[in-house]
Every structure is written in C-alpha cells, then in structure tokens.
Scaffold this motif. Structure first.
Motif, PDB file in Angstrom:
ATOM      1  N   LYS A 166     -11.912  -3.321  -2.194  1.00  0.00           N
ATOM      2  CA  LYS A 166     -11.743  -3.409  -3.455  1.00  0.00           C
ATOM      3  C   LYS A 166     -10.823  -4.643  -4.029  1.00  0.00           C
ATOM      4  N   ILE A 167      -9.741  -4.778  -3.118  1.00  0.00           N
ATOM      5  CA  ILE A 167      -8.955  -5.790  -3.362  1.00  0.00           C
ATOM      6  C   ILE A 167      -9.868  -7.242  -3.421  1.00  0.00           C
ATOM      7  N   ASP A 174      -5.853   4.078  -6.605  1.00  0.00           N
ATOM      8  CA  ASP A 174      -6.833   3.159  -6.506  1.00  0.00           C
ATOM      9  C   ASP A 174      -8.114   4.062  -5.532  1.00  0.00           C
ATOM     10  N   TRP A 229      -2.392  -1.178 -10.382  1.00  0.00           N
ATOM     11  CA  TRP A 229      -0.864  -1.722 -11.044  1.00  0.00           C
ATOM     12  C   TRP A 229      -1.214  -2.372 -12.439  1.00  0.00           C
ATOM     13  N   ILE A 272     -10.354   0.120   0.288  1.00  0.00           N
ATOM     14  CA  ILE A 272      -9.130  -0.501  -0.557  1.00  0.00           C
ATOM     15  C   ILE A 272      -9.189  -2.052  -0.267  1.00  0.00           C
ATOM     16  N   TYR A 316      -0.956  -1.081  -4.340  1.00  0.00           N
ATOM     17  CA  TYR A 316      -2.374  -0.047  -4.410  1.00  0.00           C
ATOM     18  C   TYR A 316      -1.779   1.240  -3.875  1.00  0.00           C
ATOM     19  N   LEU A 328       0.987  -1.057   0.025  1.00  0.00           N
ATOM     20  CA  LEU A 328       0.077   0.017  -0.160  1.00  0.00           C
ATOM     21  C   LEU A 328       0.915   1.167   0.083  1.00  0.00           C
ATOM     22  N   ALA A 345      -9.366  -3.164  -7.267  1.00  0.00           N
ATOM     23  CA  ALA A 345      -8.108  -2.392  -6.939  1.00  0.00           C
ATOM     24  C   ALA A 345      -6.868  -2.571  -7.960  1.00  0.00           C
ATOM     25  N   ASP A 346      -7.164  -2.450  -9.237  1.00  0.00           N
ATOM     26  CA  ASP A 346      -6.410  -2.735 -10.440  1.00  0.00           C
ATOM     27  C   ASP A 346      -5.347  -1.616 -10.928  1.00  0.00           C
TER      28      ASP A 346
END
Lengths: 496, 200, 621, 297
Positions: free
Chosen positions: B157-158, B134, B166, B154, B103, B76, B163-164
């Motif tokens: 989202k993961i 994110d 990256w 977050i 993220y 993070l 949480a994309d």
C-alpha cells in the motif's frame, strides 16, 4: 633649664600625691581635675626631657644630692628612658581623663593618690640607674598596684588583689636577696659600676644573684609560670588602671629585666639565663593565647592577649641580638598604644553598656559606632594585619629570633598568633554583624578624641613606620650597648 | 484543510503545512517502504505474537523492519489486540506523537468489531471510529505468517500510495475528535493527567 | 609611554584600587560608589596596557622606603603578564559588583584585595610580598566575614597559617643570606648550598614552608578545604576575582620558588632526583594531580551551583600546579596559558552564577530550570564558558590544556598525564550537569518572571568572554607573550598555530573545518521538513498525558551512580578532619586554661617554687 | 589561499566516509543477525533508514538548542574525520595532532547531550547522565592507552605515527603496545556504544536514551553523525595500532577487522549497569593501561 630639672619627673608626682588629702574636701570631681592637671604637667616635663635627650643625643644624669654615682643614687635618663617616661606620662594623662566616667566607687582621693604613686613607681623604675633604687620604685609600683586592683571593693577584686600580693611579695623579696648578694660581692649598687665588675665576681655568687634578680623581675614582667596573677588582676582592676597595667607597669618590669640581664652579659652562665628567658617567653605567648580562645568576657580576653604580646616582647629582648632588642622596644611602643586603645574602648563599653561580657558587644557597630570602629582598628592592629603598627614589629621580631637560631620558638609564636587572629575576628564579627537591640548610645567627646588620636597614631605608624623605627633603634641600642652606658655615667674612682 | 474548526488540539498536531518533497519523492517512497520502524506498544493479547516475527524463522528485519521504543522515530503502529478506553487514550497520544507518514496495522478481530468481547462494556468495538486503520489482519490472534502477510500488504500500500491513514486523520479530524470526546468526555487529557498526579 | 610617565606606572597600578576603594566606602551614595569603584579597577588596566612595550622589553622598577624595610617592586614581562590578567578580571569584577552589591563595604575590601594581588605580582622582595599577601588575604576575608562567620574563620585560619609559614621561610632565608631581595637572596643561597654552608634539611624546610604557604592559596588538595566556603559564601561577582586571580597569587608563588629565584635550581638539584625527575617538582606535580582528581570528583557530586564552581576552580588550579610540577618547557608554557584561560572562563562562570543568583535568588540546582529562554544572553555566555572549561577545540581552555597534555606526556610522567585525562572528563561531566540543571528542561513556576541580567553584569561577562574566543582561535598571541619571560620550547608558527617538538595545533584550521562541518550539517537540517515548536509537556512518557505539574527533570543528585561507585572514597573528607582538629585545639585551650589558671594561690606559688628549683639546680651545677 | 586539491580530497573522503560508515552500520546489523542465524537486513539498510527519516513530512523541535545539538554533533564528527590521515590522503592532519583528534572524537557526545537535555524528557536526562558517566569511566584507560602509544613512538603527529609504523612495524607487534591495544579495544566498545557498554541508549530500559525525543530529520542527522563517527573511530583505531594504510582498500580491510572484533564482543555480552561499568573500567583496563604505560616509559 639644665638637666637637673629632670628630677621633677620623680618629684612632681610624689609631692602632688601628698597634696591630694589637702584638697579632699573640695569633692570627687575636683580631685579628678587635679589628677588630670598633674598628669598633664608630668607629660609636659617628660616631653621636654624627651626633646633635650633626643636633640643633644647625650643622656641626662641626675645625681641625688650632688653626690657622684657610686656613692649617690643617680637617675640615668637615656634614649629608652626618655621615650618611655613620655609614654608613661601620656598614657596616665589619657587614663586620668578616662577615670572621670569609669571610676565611681567612693574614696576618689585614695584613687588619685594611688594613681599618681603608680605613675611615679613606673617612671622611677625606668629612669633609675641604681639597683636598690630600682627595688624601691618596684616596691612602690607593686604596692600601689595591689591597692588599685582591690579598689573596686568587689569580692572578685579582693581575691585578685590577694593573689597579686602573695605572688608579688615573694617575687620582690627574692629580688631583694639577689641585690644584697650582688652588693655583698661587688660593694656597689650603681648599675654602671656593676657592669664593669660583672666579669670579676666569683661565678657561683653571680649565678645565684643574677637568677634571683631575674626571678624577682619575671614575676613583675608576667613571664609564663609566674603570670598566673595577671589575668585576674587585669580583670578586677578599674578600667583605666588595667590600661595603665598593660601599657607601662609591665613594660617597666620588662625594661628592668632587660637592663639587668644585659648589664651582666660578661658574667659566667649568662647564656643559660637567656635560654631560660626565651623558653619562658615562648611559653607565655603559647599559654596566654590558647587560654584566651574560648573567653566569654572580652576584658579578660584582651588581658590574655596583652600577656601574650608581653611574652612576645620578652622573647624579642631575650633573643640576645641588637636587632632583637630594637624590635622588642618597637613592639613595646606599638603594644602600649594598641593596648591602651583596646582597654579604653572595652572599659568604656563596660561602663556604658554595663559589663564586658561578649553578649554586650553584639551589634556594637550600630550601638556605639565610634567605639566599635576604634575597637576594630585596635583588634586588627593586635592581630598583625599589614597597614597597622604591630605588623612591622612582629615581622622584625620573627626575623630576629630566626636569625639567632630560635626558628622553633618563632614557629610556636606564629602558631599562637593564629589563635589570636581567631578570637579577635570572632569579636569583630559579633560587634559588626551580631544581633542589635535597637537603642543607640551617645558617646562622650573627650574619650572619642583620645580613641581617634590613638587610631590615627596606629595608622600613622602602620603606613609609615620610619620615624618610630629610628626612635626604637636608638632606644634599643641604649639597652643593648652596655659599654656606652658605662661611658656615659661619671663614676668616682672608689671601691674595688 | 484550513476551514476546519480549531479544536485547540495538542500543539497543532494538525495545523502545520505539509512538507512536499518534489525531487526525491519516489526515492523517499521506496525508503519508507523498505524501512518500517515499529513502535514498541503492544496492547492486548497480540503483544506476544510480535516477537516470533523477529526470530530466525520469520525475521522481519530482512524487510528493514526494526522495533523502536520511541514514537517520534517510528512509522508503523501495531494495535495487537482488544482496545480498552484506558489503552485507547495512550494509543491516541502515542499516535499523535508519531511523525507524519505513519501507518496503523490492526491485529486480530477485536479492533475491527470487538471480536470475542463484542458485548463487553469496556472494549472499543470499532477502533476505526477513533484512529484510522490502514491494514487490519483478521483472526483471533493471527499466526505470524498472517502478520507477515499483513506487513507485506502495508508495504504494497505504501508503494501504491494507498496507505493514507495519516492523511484521513488530518482531513476529517473533526469526526475522529468528536468520537473520542464522546467516549472520554471533553478535555480528557488534563483530567487523566491529574488523576495520576497523586501517585507521582 | 608618553601618557603615563614611567615613574608613576607601578604606584598607580598598586595603590589606585585601594585609594578608590576607600573613597567608594566613604562616599556611600548609590551611583557615586559604583563609578569610583569602576574607575579604581580601570586604572590598573589602562596603565598596564600603556606600559606594555616598556615592560615587555626592559623593566620598570620602583622602591618605597618605609624605614623598617625597603619595599622593591619591578614590572617585567612575567609580572606584567600576571598583573594584566588580574586587571582584566578586576575590571570585569567591578562591572559585576556595580550590579550585584549595593554596599561600600564590598567595594572597599574587594579593591583592597585587588591592590594586594597587584602588590604580590609586582613585588621583588620578600617583605613586600608578605605585606601585600596579608593585605590580599585580609581583604578577601572581610568579604566572606560579612556573609558567613564559620567559613570566613576557616578561610582566615588556613591562609594565616600559610602566610606565617611563608614568614618563617622568609626569616630562615634572611637568617642565612642577610638579604630579602629575590635575586640577591637566591645568589647567596646558591653559593651557600655549593659550599655546604646550608644543610640540606634547612633547604628542604624552606621549600616545604613555601610549598605550604602557596599551596594554601592555590588550593592544593589537603589545603583546599576553605575554597568551597570562601568562594561560595560570597558576592559572586567578587568571587570571579577571588577565584580567578587570587588563586593565581598562589600559582605566582610557586613560580617564584621554582623560577624567579634561579638559585633554587641549585637547591632543587641538591634535593636529588627521583628516577629522572627533580624530587621537589615531582612532589608538586603529584600534588597538582591529586588536586585535579579529588576536586573534580567532588565538583561532579555537588548540589549547589557555588560549591560546584568552587571545587571546579580548585581542580583547574590543580592543573596549573601539575603543569608547573612537570617542569619542562612545554608544560610550564601550558601552565602560564592555563593561568590566562582559567582566569577568563572561571571569571565568566562566576559572573554567570552572580547573574543567576541575582535574578532568581536561588542557589541549589533543584530550584533552577529552563532559563535558556528567559536569560538568552547569559545563556550564550554560559555556553562559551562551558565550551572553554570543557576544553572544546575552538576555545582558549583547549589550547592551554593541550599544551599541558603535551608537556606532561613528553616529560615521561605517564600517571600524572593519566590523571589529566580523568580530570578533563570530569570537567566535561560537571559542566554539562550545570548546563542541564540550570538552563534546560522544565522551568519551575516561580521562575517565570525572571528577567535578563542587568547591563553592567553583561558588560563584565563580555569583557571576559571575548578573550576566551580570541585566545582560543589565536593561541599564538598568548604563547608569544609567555615566550617573552620563559623559554618554553613552544614555537609560534603564526598567531593561530603553535607547535611543540612533538605535536602541532592549528587553531584556525580546526575552527574553519568546524564551521564547514556545521554548515554541511545545517544544510542537511534545512533540507528536512521545517520543525514546529512544541511545549515541554508534549514528550513521550510511554503514552501517559503529562501536564506542567509533572516533574520531567532530574535535577537532584544527577550523578547518583557515580556517588555509589565512589562511596568507598567518599567516607573520608578533609572537611570533617579539619573540623575535628579545630574542636580538638579549642578543647585543649580550655583544658590548659582550667589546668593552669585555676584560680587558687597555692598552685600559683607552687609554680614560683618550681622556677626557683630550676634556678637552684642550675646554680649548683 | 585555497588549494583546490585539498578541498576536493576532503569532499571526496567525506562522501566515501559517509557511504562506508553506513555500510559499516549495515555490516554491524547484518553480522549480528547472521550470528543469531537470521538473514538480517540488507547491508545498505542504514542508508534507507536515514533517507526515510529525512523524508518525513513533519518535524518537531523543543527549541533552538534542541536543533543545534545534532547539527553541532555532525559538524564536529566531520571535523574529527578530516583531521585523521585517511590512507594516502593527508587532508588536514598536518596541523593537528593526536590529542586534538582524540578530543574531537569525544565532543559529539556534548552535541547529542545538548540536544537531549533541552528536550525536557526524563528518559533523555537519564540517557545524558549515563552517557557522561560512561565517558568519565572510560577516559582514564583511554588516556593511558594513548600515553603508552605516544611514549613509545615519541610523537603526537598522526602522519609521523603512520610513517614510523610503516618503518618499524605496526604498534601491535610491540608487546607493551599490545596491552595498550587491549585497553583501547575495550574503550573502543564504549566509544561506539556497542553491547557491553550500550547503557547510553539502552533500548529496553530508557527507550533510546537521549534519542527518545528525536524524530524525522533530527534522527537522520544523528544517524549520519553515527556513521561518520563510526568511520572516523575505526580509521583512528587503524591509524594508531595497525599502522595506517597506504591505500583505501588496505584501510577498509583494517577497519573491517576492528569492526568485527567489536561486533563479536557486542553480540555475546549482556549490558553493564552504569556503576558496574565505572567500577569495571577503573579496575581491569586501568591496571593493564598502567602496566602498558610503565613498560613504555
């Protein structure tokens, strides 16, 4: 060729010395050729004498004028004398060849005469069997030595000769007083008879007489406080003469000292003299080694090293055991060979490069490779590295001295020889790895062969010391074993 | 993925093939959610807002969040305040050093639209143009509760896989790269390094 | 034994190196010299391995009669063990020398010291010991003389002091016993001590002189000053022999005084005991312990690769001396094993440093860096050497250190055992320092074109690396060899497992479990995403961009905090003490010369007068 | 040649040790949190962290030795574990003794150092330097504690040590060995790298020390190694001073006891600088160690 021809040993140099002024007119080189011829002849006679003495095993007694010993003067050439007379002759022969290049100052005929008389004196001191005769030959040696020291006619040579004369004179005069005292009480001058009567002389006379005799000879044999003249004399004398000084002039003095000391072994107070000699010898080694440590002049450094080795021999002789004397004689032989080689090479460098300061020796390995190699072998031998000759004799001397209880003296001597290792190895380093000015000097053939012969001799003794050790053993017993000495001399039954 | 122009970017930060774990993917997804490590990189005024989270009152450690100084280990990345170009250079380098499922959490309004410094010459108005964000938390320094809410966001989202950031950085790297080069000029890494050489 | 007749075994091992050394010096052509040298070093190895069963069962004796002395040599299992180690390191040195030195001079004197050390190991009487001891010292001295005069003189003076103190001791033994042979001398000495013919102080001085002589060569602390200079300022592949085997001559000397002269037991008991331990050996143990600590601390703080290896070598030999001093079966067995392992890994270290200096021409740590990719094989050898020296279980270094630990603690010498722990940690530290500074991290630009070490040097390294691993995994082999000449109560259950009365070490099981562990870890590693290689500059510098010009590596005074923690002790140094002593003696010499030979005749004649006075006083009394 | 029972034991113990090791790390963080009146992460948090690291999609390496370092460290930790007599399972402890295990417990440090050094990062170099100096500093007291122990019991074999302690009572009860216990406990703090001596991975100063360049699966390897190491060292401590254990629960309790001592010390004391640590180790623990050793000789 019966034994009487051995008297040629004394007669030949004497007669030829006085022929020299006759052939003076033929010029310097002819005189030098003549000198080499005479020394070669002397070497031949000495070799013959050596062979006869060592094959028959009996010493040769030469009676002057056919008179039996206590009355007549006799030459007693035993095992030691035969060996050493040969060494004296050989070294003088080599030095005669060496003096072709090195002696340049003008009156070469005077040089040749003094050279021969020096050789005569040393041979006489070794061969004689009579105290007064010993004194006479000692006088001849000293006086020629004084003259030869001053031969270079430089200020420094004159000063060295003056010191030598003053000290040598005092020494020999006391030696004479000693002889008169002993002659007064015993009535005979012959060494063998003296040995017989030694026990019966009244103690104070023999104590004073013996001490004066020892004092006189100690000056000649360079023991500690009395050797102050030696370094200057060695440095100032011409190169071949220095080699002769260290090779046999000192040895003759040492031999005479040992012979006299062991003759009077039955005298009262004998062991004090031995103790004094041991202390003086150890101090000699100590003082000479340490004062050589920071020498800038290589010749003076090797002179100090020679004095210290002579001190070592004196220690061996005065230890008082048969093994000690044998080891001392063996060391005498080795020292003569090594010091001749060292002074020969250093002198030759002094002549060729001009001066024997240490800066002339840097890079010698490339400038004069053969001389450098010979000097390195001589230096390593002097330090006592195994596979060289002095190693064996030094080991025996140390063991002999410890055996007689002189462990402390042995320790001091070993400590001093560590110092010796330092300054010799510094010399070797400057020679082989020092800076080099680039020009190579051609070395002369005869001196090269002499140097190589001496190197091979050192290595031969070093690798297989057996034959030379047996020689040294028989010579050592000759000095130590006084009863055999008395038996060999045909004494007339006269006198008290 | 491979037709993208080769920008000679830093050691193929983009050009490696991704590791797809078939079997344990759900387990790893759960693990990624339950253990988020924060890069200790506090920029701007929000940096001081982050420590209260670690205190007894809010304690983000119970969600498995742990501050970690080294970017290699971290997931993070908190951008906690206004971003100047100088800081952005460090952010980009640190972001690219972090390992992949990473993220970005943007605190405060400055990374979104420049916030208070909307007309300043030296503030990056829209961080999203340079680094994919994110979750953004509004507020001119959001209170810890808001930040905790952002962290919950977050994690959600993961969970759902949204949480994309990256992935977006990898796919349209040209867009991000062009913006960066427009801002700093070509080959800004070497120039920046050389500037500091004299002092080291 | 059919190949080499028994009579020729000893002379061949003794004199073939010297003969070939001289030949190599004479025929100074490029490849002729190398082949002659290697043959010279190979002959002792082959002859010894052929004579193995004969020497291990009986003895092969040989005498040379030089008239002055009778030199007596014996090849029994003890001398075979040492000679074989010497020959092994010798052959490795020969391979190393053939690539690092292009001079006949080096071959002559290295092989001369080879002969010297062989003579020392095989000698059976004092004079041959002294003769070959001097030869060995002279050979190694000449190797140093060519490169650095000051260091070589320091080395020579110290070892000559050692040699002459040995000569004094030999003289004292000879004076009392009349013989020079070990066995006879010891018997008579024992009888004399029993009957009181020899005073206790006499025996103590003999013991002290031998201790001094062998201490100098083994590099016990107060006398270790020559080691860094002599080992450093030298052709590094020769130093592998110099520090690997010549220091063992010192250790062999200790063994002679402690074991080969059995009568000295009597003497040691005569020297009394210090709460349970023989005073004599207790002193040796403490000398070894001090050496380990001081040398290891100094090794950690060194900046030059040669100095580090030199001090580490002194420290490791300190281990051996310590174990000999502990004087119980297990510790002495450990000492003998450590002789073998030290010769192996230290020889390997020096060959590695030879390769490094040959290829990069640099010797200080700050010039090295990142050579792991450039010299992979040498790096692998360095890893083996590092693991062995640090004493990591599968390696020979650990097996011998383990035995020394066991022995020291069993013998109830706790503080000495404590120093071993400290010493092994320090060994770990300076070995990792070597690894870091030379092999890892950022490579300086001028080292980019470094090639791998030449083949002969690599062959030499493998010759020394293999025994490290073999004896590591199979310590039983070495212990079986050692048990043949010492009754160490280490039982050899099988070739891979040895056990002492209080502990056991099964090297094979440790290695197997280690491999299994590595396999498990490897599985975990393979499972993750496959890693891609990145440049050195791609590191985390708190976000700052980094280029090649940045210095990313701490290579200069890596252990500064330790130096600060030790600054109280670092103020005193033996080196400076000896320098002052040397200058003092030279000034004394100058003072003596000015004082005595001051050149004016009056003072000379006063000296004569003094002597006359002494004689007169004696005359009157 | 293979006796299957031993291999099954080994695998079982390995898995048990791994899980309990992670639990101990969790307990460590949980206890510290609770001391600071925080709730703190769940006990199994380290397992989650390791899985997350292992699940990283990307992995970076600085060369072969960088990869070999963590692998070597984990391998040696597993070896060390298998030579300690865990409860009633003898495992391999019959053919290796105290010194071998003590050495094996220190060798992982070399593995980590190898990896850290080859990463070419100044922070990791500083971490390596501090790690080695801590090890050098604590080695003397560590050795003295072990020597006192061995001299009292007279044997190096761990299994025999456990048997003797079962008979004659734990080592703690012997006064001299109590001193050795104190010394060993201080050294244990440095072995684990906990608070007063966590100079190696000083998070604030040199960003995770040697581990700065480790990410993804290398970090996962190091975490598993730390777990196994933690279990092995607590078991070693228990075997030496608390008389081993007849069954796993007994061992677990003793390990917890040891762990909690370490946690309490760790959560109170600030960090030593490296030369302060060296001076400290060579003063008090060494003196106590010498007293302990002299009492038992």
């Amino acid at each position: 060729m019966n034994g009487q021809y051995a008297s040629l040993l004394v007669a030949l140099p004497l007669i030829s010395a006085f022929f020299v002024p006759l052939i003076k007119g033929l010029g310097g080189r002819a005189i030098k050729y003549y000198l080499t011829l005479i020394t070669a002849l002397q070497a031949g006679v000495a070799a013959w004498v050596f062979k006869t003495v060592y094959t028959t095993g009996k010493p040769i007694i030469v009676m002057a004028g056919g008179w039996r010993p206590p009355v007549g003067i006799d030459l007693y050439i035993g095992h030691f004398a035969a060996l050493f007379v040969l060494i004296v002759a050989l070294v003088s022969f080599f030095m005669a060849i060496f003096s072709f290049d090195s002696v340049s100052t003008e009156p070469t005929d005077k040089y040749a005469m003094l050279f021969l008389l020096l050789m005569l004196g040393a041979t006489g001191m070794i061969a004689t069997g009579d105290i007064f005769n010993l004194f006479v030959f000692m006088e001849i040696t000293s006086i020629t030595a004084y003259a030869l020291t001053a031969y270079n006619k430089t200020g420094e040579a004159a000063e060295a000769a003056m010191k030598y004369i003053v000290l040598g004179g005092i020494g020999s005069s006391f030696f004479l007083i000693g002889i008169t005292l002993i002659y007064g009480s015993t009535g005979t001058l012959n060494m063998a008879q003296l040995a017989q009567l030694a026990g019966s002389i009244n103690p104070t006379v023999i104590k004073v007489g013996l001490s004066l005799l020892v004092f006189g000879l100690a000056v000649e044999a360079e023991l500690f406080p009395l050797n102050a003249w030696a370094p200057d004399a060695y440095q100032a004398a011409p190169h071949p003469v220095t080699a002769m000084f260290s090779a046999f002039v000192v040895k003759a003095g040492l031999y005479a000292l040992a012979r006299l000391v062991y003759l009077f072994s039955h005298a009262a107070g004998w062991d004090f003299i031995l103790k004094l000699l041991v202390i003086m010898a150890t101090l000699t080694v100590f003082a000479a080694e340490f004062s050589a440590l920071r020498q800038r002049d290589v010749k003076r450094m090797i002179a100090y090293s020679s004095i210290s080795q002579v001190g070592l021999i004196a220690l061996a002789l005065s230890v008082g055991s048969q093994l000690g004397v044998q080891a001392g004689v063996f060391h005498m032989i080795n020292h003569a060979v090594v010091k001749t080689l060292l002074f020969l090479t250093v002198g030759y460098v002094g002549v060729k490069v001009g001066g024997t300061g240490i800066e002339n020796f840097s890079g010698l390995g490339r400038k004069m490779p053969l001389t450098a190699f010979a000097l390195t072998v001589g230096a390593l031998a002097a330090v006592g590295i195994p596979l060289f000759n002095i190693f064996w004799s030094k080991v025996w001397i140390i063991i002999a001295s410890i055996e007689q209880g002189y462990a402390w003296e042995a320790g001091v001597v070993l400590a001093a020889s560590v110092v010796e290792a330092v300054y010799y190895l510094r010399l070797i380093h400057t020679m082989w790895f020092g800076g080099w000015d680039g020009m190579r000097i051609r070395e002369s053939l005869p001196l090269g062969t002499i140097a190589l012969f001496l190197v091979l001799l050192i290595l031969a003794i070093g690798v297989y010391p057996n034959p030379f050790w047996t020689l040294a053993k028989s010579a050592g017993t000759d000095i130590f074993n006084v009863s055999r000495y008395i038996a060999n001399v045909p004494l007339m039954g006269v006198g008290p | 993925m491979d037709e993208r122009k080769d920008f000679g970017e830093n050691d193929g930060v983009i050009h490696y093939e991704l590791q797809e774990f078939k079997l344990f993917e759900p387990l790893f997804k759960w693990a990624r959610k339950k253990s988020l490590w924060i890069v200790a990189f506090c920029t701007g005024c929000g940096g001081i807002e982050m420590p209260p989270l670690a205190t007894a009152r809010y304690d983000f450690e119970r969600f498995g969040i742990m501050p970690n100084p080294a970017p290699r280990m971290a997931d993070l990345f908190l951008i906690t305040g206004y971003v100047t170009p100088k800081t952005l250079k460090r952010i980009i380098i640190t972001y690219e050093m972090m390992q992949d499922p990473k993220y970005l959490l943007a605190h405060g309004s400055c990374p979104i639209n420049g916030g208070v410094y909307w007309d300043s010459y030296n503030v990056v108005k829209q961080l999203d143009k340079y680094i994919p964000i994110d979750v953004a938390i509004a507020g001119c320094m959001p209170r810890p509760e808001a930040v905790m809410d952002g962290i919950m966001e977050i994690m959600r989202k993961i969970e759902t896989g949204e949480a994309d950031g990256w992935k977006r950085y990898r796919e349209n790297y040209e867009y991000y790269r062009r913006n960066q080069d427009k801002l700093f000029g070509e080959g800004w890494r070497e120039k920046e390094a050389k500037r500091w050489l004299a002092w080291i | 034994m059919t190949l080499v007749p028994e009579a020729y075994v000893v002379p061949l091992t003794l004199f073939s190196p010297l003969v070939f050394g001289v030949l190599a010096w004479l025929f100074d052509r490029d490849w002729v010299r190398e082949t002659l040298g290697v043959i010279g070093a190979a002959v002792p190895l082959t002859v010894l391995s052929l004579a193995y069963e004969k020497a291990s069962s009986g003895t092969i004796s040989y005498t040379i009669d030089t008239g002055v002395f009778k030199l007596h040599f014996v090849l029994n299992s003890l001398s075979w063990y040492f000679a074989f180690i010497g020959a092994l390191v010798g052959i490795a040195m020969a391979f190393g020398l053939s690539s690092t030195s292009r001079r006949g001079y080096d071959w002559l004197f290295s092989l001369m010291s080879f002969t010297g050390v062989m003579g020392v190991f095989l000698a059976r009487d004092f004079v041959s010991l002294f003769l070959f001891w001097e030869l060995m010292t002279f050979g190694s001295f000449m190797m140093v003389l060519r490169r650095n005069r000051h260091e070589s003189l320091k080395y020579f003076v110290l070892s000559v002091i050692g040699a002459y103190s040995m000569l004094l001791a030999i003289g004292m033994v000879y004076a009392k016993t009349g013989t020079l042979d070990y066995a006879m001398a010891s018997q008579t000495l024992l009888l004399l001590t029993k009957m009181g013919g020899v005073s206790k102080a006499y025996v103590d001085t003999i013991f002290a002189l031998f201790l001094l002589a062998f201490g100098v060569k083994a590099g016990v602390v107060p006398l270790h000053v020559w080691a860094p200079g002599a080992y450093g300022e030298n052709d590094q592949s020769y130093t592998s022999f110099f520090s690997g085997v010549l220091s063992k001559a010192g250790v062999y000397g200790f063994i002679i005084t402690l074991f080969v002269m059995p009568s000295l037991y009597g003497i040691y008991f005569a020297m009394g005991t210090f709460h349970g331990h023989l005073t004599g050996t207790y002193l040796i143990a403490w000398a070894g312990a001090v050496t380990v600590v001081v040398a290891s601390f100094l090794a950690v703080l060194q900046e030059d690769i040669r100095k580090l290896l030199a001090y580490s070598s002194v420290g490791q030999v300190g281990y051996i001396i310590l174990a000999l001093g502990v004087f119980n079966g297990v510790a002495v067995g450990g000492a003998m094993f450590h002789v073998l392992s030290h010769a192996m890994f230290k020889g390997l270290f020096w060959l590695i440093s030879a390769a490094l200096i040959l290829r990069t021409g640099k010797t200080r740590f700050e010039d090295f860096g990142g050579l792991a990719e450039k010299m992979p094989v040498t790096f692998a050898m360095a890893l083996i050497a590092v693991l062995s020296l640090a004493g990591i279980p599968p390696m020979a270094g650990f097996a011998s250190k383990w035995l020394i630990y066991e022995g020291a603690i069993q013998a109830h010498m706790p503080l000495v055992a404590g120093t071993i722990f400290l010493g092994s940690a320090l060994a770990f530290a300076y070995v990792v320092r070597f690894l870091y500074a030379v092999w890892f991290g950022q490579r300086p630009s001028d080292l980019d074109d470094v090639r791998e070490a030449p083949l002969p040097l690599l062959v030499g390294m493998t010759v020394l690396a293999i025994p490290n691993i073999v004896f590591g995994i199979a310590p039983g082999l070495a212990v079986r060899l050692i048990n043949r000449f010492f009754n160490t109560n280490i039982t050899v259950n099988s070739y891979y497992s040895i056990s002492t009365p209080t502990g056991t070490y099964n090297a094979l099981s440790v290695t197997l479990v280690l491999i299994v562990g590595l396999a498990i870890a490897g599985l975990v590693y393979i499972y993750g995403a496959n890693a891609r290689k990145i440049k050195v500059t791609n590191t985390y510098q708190s976000g700052n961009p980094v280029t090649e010009e940045y210095n990313l590596v701490i290579r200069r005074n890596f252990y500064r905090p330790l130096a600060e923690a030790l600054d109280f002790w670092l103020k005193y140094s033996w080196d400076r003490f000896y320098e002052r002593l040397a200058n003092l003696s030279e000034d004394f010499a100058d003072w003596l010369r000015e004082g005595f030979y001051n050149g004016n005749v009056q003072s000379y004649s006063w000296y004569l007068a003094i002597i006359l006075l002494i004689l007169a006083i004696w005359g009157v009394l | 040649m293979f006796d299957w029972r031993l291999i099954l034991d080994a695998i079982g113990i390995l898995i048990y040790a791994l899980i309990v090791g992670f639990i101990f790390m969790g307990i460590e963080r949980k206890a510290m949190a609770r001391i600071q009146r925080r709730i703190g992460p769940p006990i199994y948090q380290p397992i989650i962290d390791t899985l997350k690291l292992l699940g990283k999609k990307e992995s970076v390496s600085h060369g072969f030795v960088y990869n070999f370092g963590p692998v070597f460290a984990l391998g040696v930790s597993i070896t060390a574990l298998l030579f300690i007599p865990i409860a009633n399972f003898q495992l391999f402890s019959s053919n290796a003794d105290l010194i071998v295990v003590a050495y094996l417990l220190e060798v992982p440090m070399l593995g980590i150092m190898l990896g850290a050094m080859s990463s070419g990062n100044p922070y990791s170099a500083l971490g390596v330097q501090r790690g080695l100096l801590t090890m050098v500093a604590m080695q003397l007291p560590y050795g003295l504690a072990i020597i006192a122990l061995v001299q009292h019991w007279g044997t190096f074999k761990l299994s025999q040590l456990v048997a003797l302690q079962q008979l004659q009572g734990w080592s703690i009860t012997v006064p001299a060995l109590a001193l050795a216990f104190i010394v060993f406990d201080i050294v244990f703090q440095a072995l684990l790298g906990l608070e007063p001596f966590d100079i190696i991975t000083a998070p604030a100063e040199i960003s995770m020390g040697p581990m700065v360049e480790y990410g993804g699966k290398h970090a996962a390897l190091l975490f598993t190694q730390h777990a196994v190491q933690l279990f092995a060292e607590t078991a070693f401590f228990a075997v030496l001073f608390f008389g081993g254990a007849s069954n796993l629960l007994d061992l677990f309790l003793k390990q917890l006891l040891v762990l909690f001592i370490a946690i309490f010390v760790a959560s109170i004391y600030p960090r030593f600088t490296i030369d302060q640590a060296a001076k400290f180790f060579w003063k008090w623990p060494t003196i106590i160690g010498i007293i302990a050793v002299l009492l038992t000789v």
